[in-house]
Design a protein around this motif. Structure first.
Motif, mmCIF file in Angstrom:
data_model
loop_
_atom_site.group_PDB
_atom_site.id
_atom_site.type_symbol
_atom_site.label_atom_id
_atom_site.label_comp_id
_atom_site.label_asym_id
_atom_site.label_seq_id
_atom_site.Cartn_x
_atom_site.Cartn_y
_atom_site.Cartn_z
ATOM 1 N N PRO A 1 0.859 -1.277 -0.055
ATOM 2 C CA PRO A 1 -0.165 0.019 0.088
ATOM 3 C C PRO A 1 1.048 1.260 0.097
ATOM 4 N N GLY A 2 2.305 1.216 0.445
ATOM 5 C CA GLY A 2 2.896 2.269 0.419
ATOM 6 C C GLY A 2 3.723 2.690 -0.880
ATOM 7 N N LYS A 3 3.304 1.803 -1.865
ATOM 8 C CA LYS A 3 4.197 2.323 -3.120
ATOM 9 C C LYS A 3 3.407 2.217 -4.311
ATOM 10 N N ALA A 4 3.622 3.156 -5.105
ATOM 11 C CA ALA A 4 3.113 3.154 -6.572
ATOM 12 C C ALA A 4 4.135 2.182 -7.587
ATOM 13 N N GLN A 5 3.365 1.427 -8.142
ATOM 14 C CA GLN A 5 4.177 0.567 -8.866
ATOM 15 C C GLN A 5 3.634 0.495 -10.509
ATOM 16 N N ALA A 6 4.501 0.269 -11.609
ATOM 17 C CA ALA A 6 4.041 0.209 -12.741
ATOM 18 C C ALA A 6 4.659 -0.842 -13.452
ATOM 19 N N PHE A 7 3.817 -1.481 -14.223
ATOM 20 C CA PHE A 7 4.209 -2.774 -15.016
ATOM 21 C C PHE A 7 3.908 -2.640 -16.331
ATOM 22 N N SER A 8 5.008 -3.043 -17.365
ATOM 23 C CA SER A 8 4.698 -2.866 -18.603
ATOM 24 C C SER A 8 4.121 -4.001 -19.363
ATOM 25 N N THR A 9 3.030 -3.828 -20.325
ATOM 26 C CA THR A 9 2.499 -4.956 -20.777
ATOM 27 C C THR A 9 2.647 -4.594 -22.326
ATOM 28 N N SER A 10 2.251 -5.551 -23.110
ATOM 29 C CA SER A 10 2.046 -5.699 -24.568
ATOM 30 C C SER A 10 1.380 -4.458 -25.317
ATOM 31 N N LEU B 1 -4.699 1.431 -12.968
ATOM 32 C CA LEU B 1 -4.890 2.501 -13.929
ATOM 33 C C LEU B 1 -3.982 1.680 -15.122
ATOM 34 N N LEU B 2 -4.835 1.458 -16.354
ATOM 35 C CA LEU B 2 -4.037 1.052 -17.590
ATOM 36 C C LEU B 2 -4.127 2.102 -18.476
ATOM 37 N N GLU B 3 -2.824 2.405 -19.002
ATOM 38 C CA GLU B 3 -2.616 3.236 -19.984
ATOM 39 C C GLU B 3 -2.375 2.450 -21.097
ATOM 40 N N VAL B 4 -3.330 2.768 -22.110
ATOM 41 C CA VAL B 4 -3.380 1.936 -23.444
ATOM 42 C C VAL B 4 -2.480 2.705 -24.589
ATOM 43 N N ASP B 5 -1.349 1.976 -25.163
ATOM 44 C CA ASP B 5 -0.805 2.674 -26.437
ATOM 45 C C ASP B 5 -1.508 2.161 -27.639
ATOM 46 N N PRO B 6 -2.522 3.034 -28.218
ATOM 47 C CA PRO B 6 -3.097 2.636 -29.476
ATOM 48 C C PRO B 6 -2.291 2.194 -30.471
ATOM 49 N N ALA B 7 -0.922 2.779 -30.806
ATOM 50 C CA ALA B 7 -0.172 2.191 -31.902
ATOM 51 C C ALA B 7 0.122 0.786 -31.506
ATOM 52 N N ALA B 8 0.544 0.477 -30.275
ATOM 53 C CA ALA B 8 0.876 -0.718 -30.000
ATOM 54 C C ALA B 8 -0.270 -1.813 -30.196
ATOM 55 N N LEU B 9 -1.270 -1.267 -29.634
ATOM 56 C CA LEU B 9 -2.650 -2.286 -29.803
ATOM 57 C C LEU B 9 -2.817 -2.652 -31.340
#
Length: 515
Positions: free
Chosen positions: A26-35, A56-64
């Motif tokens: 709970p004390g950390k903000a973490q980020a994970f790379s996806t395809s 929170l999922l930030e989608v890369d439209p070009a990658a999609l």
């Protein structure tokens, strides 16, 4: 895309235990790379009394587009702009379901190494998805989540708040409240988010059936919208949806009988021909059944407990049998039967004469009504005696064919099998085997109860001391008789006093005492 999971707690059970279950501090903000972009996990609130985790999922439209090669909603090859400008970065979809599975994989599986005692704990949960596509509207959202025990708030999102006259969009703001284990809640979201969107961003392959059944374990088989969920989740691919429906039906039947799935689906070992030895007895049994069917003038025939389809195969050889329905609880048995019958290579006329369906003979089934005859060949002995009344009612009380043929082993003859140890049944799954007297008494009581006449006959070589190896009962419906005693006058199974959806019968209970 955004999703929050919130719970409350106290000094003895702090809400921050949510961090252990999610495997995210709970004390950390973490980020994970996806395809398809980056997934962020953080806690807007983390106190003893209340803890809220956000994904929170930030989608890369070009990658999609690159990953999907133009497939999926928003990627039609004739709408190049739509591949980049669409709702994918904002509206919950299969992309969010995949992110949940990837980032919260341990929680989804119900694993917590640090605090294993938390896994089975039922938590007060509040889950919010601000923008959720709902193809089917608010009503479908309630229909999907309501039966799972959630209090559902589904508020339509207006197309434009500045122009209310434009009406609502097909998106909703979803809030789920209720008590559940975290793993169960995540599995509900994993399956139902793409179902509501009615689209997937990736190609649906056969392994999706396994994913669906794993995530749906414990709830999908009994869900009132099971068929819609399965069809949408599997992108309406017919071969996959049929496979999923068969396996879910097997799960439901196993749960109803309080048995393991393997125990229900054990009728056939595909590597071994389970046809009874010696073969001449099995052949003579089928010959006796065919003769009785012809004598009865039957044209439309049910083979109940059809197994590998040997009898169905013989029936197909005679054009007098114009419609044949094979029923078995085992999917594997039906698969072997279909191969034996070469259903995929039958001509149109032959194919129109035969169907194979999955079903349990201890449940009333409207598909079984209206046939001239039904065959239960070496079937009843595979049921517990306590379940036999349900079969009697389903076949004799509800389906009510004109003729019913039943064969079963004669236990007296077992002493003539040199390889069969004393006191053993002929098959490991036989729950009982009856003597000639016991079988005749059972047949008489069933006939009397359901308005049939009955005669018994031996099948196979008769021994002067112990009789024939198989015994046959031929039930003929007495159309002049009054309504069946246990069924009443058109009563349903429920109205006849059953506690499990089947009408009671005294025939098997009386016979069970004798056995």
């Amino acid at each position: 895309m955004f999703l929050t999971i919130e719970t409350t707690g106290n000094s003895e059970s702090p809400a921050t235990d949510l961090g252990f279950l999610l495997h995210k501090h709970p004390g950390k903000a973490q980020a994970f790379s996806t395809s398809h972009g980056t997934t962020h996990v953080f806690y807007p609130e983390a106190e003893q009394q209340r803890c809220r985790a956000a994904l929170l999922l930030e989608v890369d439209p070009a990658a999609l587009v690159r990953r999907g090669k133009g497939k999926g909603r928003g990627g039609a090859p004739d709408a190049a702009l739509a591949q980049y400008v669409n709702d994918r970065p904002y509206a919950a979809s299969s992309l969010l379901a995949v992110a949940l599975s990837a980032v919260f994989s341990s929680a989804l599986k119900g694993q917590c190494t640090a605090r294993p005692e938390l896994v089975g704990r039922v938590l007060p949960l509040r889950i919010e998805v601000p923008v959720l596509p709902a193809r089917g509207g608010v009503e479908l959202v309630h229909a999907l989540f309501g039966p799972l025990g959630w209090a559902v708030e589904a508020e339509p999102v207006p197309l434009d708040t500045e122009f209310p006259q434009w009406g609502d969009s097909r998106y909703v703001r979803l809030v789920l409240s209720g008590e559940s284990t975290l793993a169960a809640a995540l599995r509900h979201l994993y399956v139902l988010l793409p179902v509501l969107d009615d689209a997937k961003h990736y190609w649906v392959s056969p392994d999706e059936v396994d994913k669906l059944l794993r995530a749906g374990e414990g709830w999908l088989a009994e869900h009132p919208e099971q068929r819609l969920i399965t069809d949408r989740y599997l992108a309406r691919r017919r071969s996959l949806t049929e496979a999923a429906h068969e396996r879910l039906e097997l799960v439901r039947l196993a749960e109803a009988d309080d048995r393991e799935i393997e125990a229900v689906d054990n009728a056939v070992d595909e590597e071994v021909d389970t046809e009874e030895r010696p073969v001449p007895l099995a052949v003579r049994r089928r010959t006796a059944l065919l003769a009785a069917l012809r004598e009865a003038g039957a044209h439309r025939v049910l083979d109940l407990g059809c197994g590998q389809g040997q009898l169905v195969q013989e029936l197909l050889k005679d054009p007098a049998f114009t419609e044949i329905l094979g029923v078995d609880v085992s999917v594997r048995a039906l698969t072997v039967a279909a191969r034996r019958l070469k259903l995929d290579r039958l001509g149109e006329r032959q194919a129109s004469r035969v169907r194979l369906v999955q079903g349990s003979l201890t449940y009333t089934d409207a598909r079984l009504k209206g046939y001239d005859a039904a065959v239960l060949s070496e079937v009843i002995e595979h049921l517990d005696l306590a379940r036999l009344p349900a079969l009697e009612y389903a076949v004799f009380g509800t389906a009510r064919p004109g003729t019913v043929l039943v064969t079963t082993p004669n236990v007296e003859y077992n002493v003539r099998w040199e390889t069969l140890p004393a006191g053993h049944t002929r098959h490991g799954d036989h729950r009982f085997e009856w003597s000639r007297e016991e079988f005749a008494a059972w047949a008489d009581s069933v006939a009397d109860e359901y308005g049939y006449r009955v005669r018994t006959a031996p099948v196979g070589d008769e021994d002067p001391e112990v009789g024939a190896p198989t015994q046959l009962a031929v039930f003929t419906r007495d159309f002049t008789a009054s309504s069946p005693k246990s069924a009443g006058s058109g009563e349903s199974a429920d109205s006849a006093g059953s506690t499990d959806g089947r009408a009671p019968s005294t025939a098997a209970s009386r016979k069970g005492e004798a056995a």
